[in-house]
Design an enzyme around this catalytic site. Structure first.
Site, short mmCIF file in Angstrom:
data_model
loop_
_atom_site.label_atom_id
_atom_site.label_comp_id
_atom_site.label_asym_id
_atom_site.label_seq_id
_atom_site.Cartn_x
_atom_site.Cartn_y
_atom_site.Cartn_z
CB CYS A 46 -1.95 -0.15 -25.75
SG CYS A 46 -3.33 -1.22 -25.50
CG ASP A 102 -2.28 0.64 -21.49
OD1 ASP A 102 -2.56 1.55 -21.06
OD2 ASP A 102 -2.62 -0.05 -22.65
CE LYS A 111 -4.19 2.71 -23.58
NZ LYS A 111 -4.49 1.33 -23.69
N1 TIU Z 1 -1.85 -2.09 -23.36
C1 TIU Z 1 -1.95 -3.15 -24.47
O1 TIU Z 1 -1.21 -3.42 -25.40
N2 TIU Z 1 -3.16 -4.25 -24.37
C2 TIU Z 1 -3.16 -5.43 -24.81
O2 TIU Z 1 -4.09 -6.02 -24.58
N3 TIU Z 1 -1.95 -5.92 -25.35
C3 TIU Z 1 -1.66 -7.33 -26.03
O3 TIU Z 1 -0.73 -7.18 -26.52
N4 TIU Z 1 -2.57 -8.10 -25.51
#
Ligand code: TIU
Length: 225
Positions: free
Chosen positions: A166, A28, A133
């Site tokens: 994530c 991500d 995802k």
């Molecule tokens: N990729 C991921 O970690 N999504 C989140 O929403 N992370 C947060 O820390 N909010």
């Protein structure tokens, strides 16, 4: 030791992996989390806290590319009609903007919008696996298991953001599926530095209950020259 097996100086002990069975997983690294105006900022976070891992992941990506190893990028996001976004996720908290709202990077966390893209310095190359995802974990409701099995991958080098959301969710999903996982300490960041530290410690506690951690330099040193 079998030919092609490499060993990393890691915690809680050495991490060994077969060169032919390892993948770099980059979680991500999207504009929505790393730049102002996206999902992370809408949740009230200081997005600059995620910047230190960017060049580190860049070095790992270059090394894995140079050795022709498997590379997986993931992107969190939803279909434009939000049909894959559970109401519980849509309604959670009191963000300044919700998933699907129009922001400075396009619609928040929606596939195909500018904010959904991986940041330019880490843009995937053709042939690299890109997994979209809907959840925090990269295995839930995605073809990731199939893609890894097809490539005979058994060991994952895990990087990306955010460490305790994530990244940790994906690492736990992978661990339960039998993958040996190494989390790279300086190639992951959180909006909450103390949460990052806690996540690193909890994955490698109890003899590596979820996996191993190591620095990027230790991992790079383990690759062939
Ligand atoms: N990729 C991921 O970690 N999504 C989140 O929403 N992370 C947060 O820390 N909010």
């Amino acid at each position: 030791m079998a030919a092609g097996v490499r060993t990393v100086d890691a915690l809680p002990g050495p991490f060994s992996y077969p060169l032919a069975g390892v993948a770099l997983v980059i979680i991500d690294m999207q504009r929505d989390f790393l730049e102002p105006g996206g999902f992370g900022a809408a949740l009230g976070n200081t997005v600059g806290l995620l910047a230190p891992s960017i060049p580190v992941i860049g070095r790992l990506l270059a090394a894995f590319r140079a050795h022709g190893l498997t590379i997986v990028h993931t992107r969190e996001g939803h279909r434009p009609d939000l049909s894959d976004c559970p109401p519980a996720k849509l309604g959670r908290g009191r963000p300044s903007m919700r998933i699907g709202d129009h922001g400075a990077l396009g619609r928040i966390l929606i596939q195909g919008e500018p904010g959904h893209a991986i940041i330019p310095s880490l843009t995937p190359l053709p042939g690299e696996v890109v997994i979209d995802k809907p959840g925090k974990g990269a295995f839930y409701a995605t073809p990731l298991s199939t893609e890894l099995t097809r490539r005979s991958i058994t060991h994952l080098v895990i990087t990306g953001v955010t460490t305790e959301v994530c990244v940790q969710t994906t690492m736990r999903e992978a661990n339960d599926r039998g993958y040996e996982c190494l989390l790279i300490e300086d190639a992951t960041d959180s909006y909450f530095p103390s949460f990052k530290q806690a996540a690193l410690e909890m994955v490698r506690a109890q003899g590596g209950i979820v996996g191993w951690t190591a620095t990027s330099n230790a991992l790079l040193k383990s690759l062939p020259p």
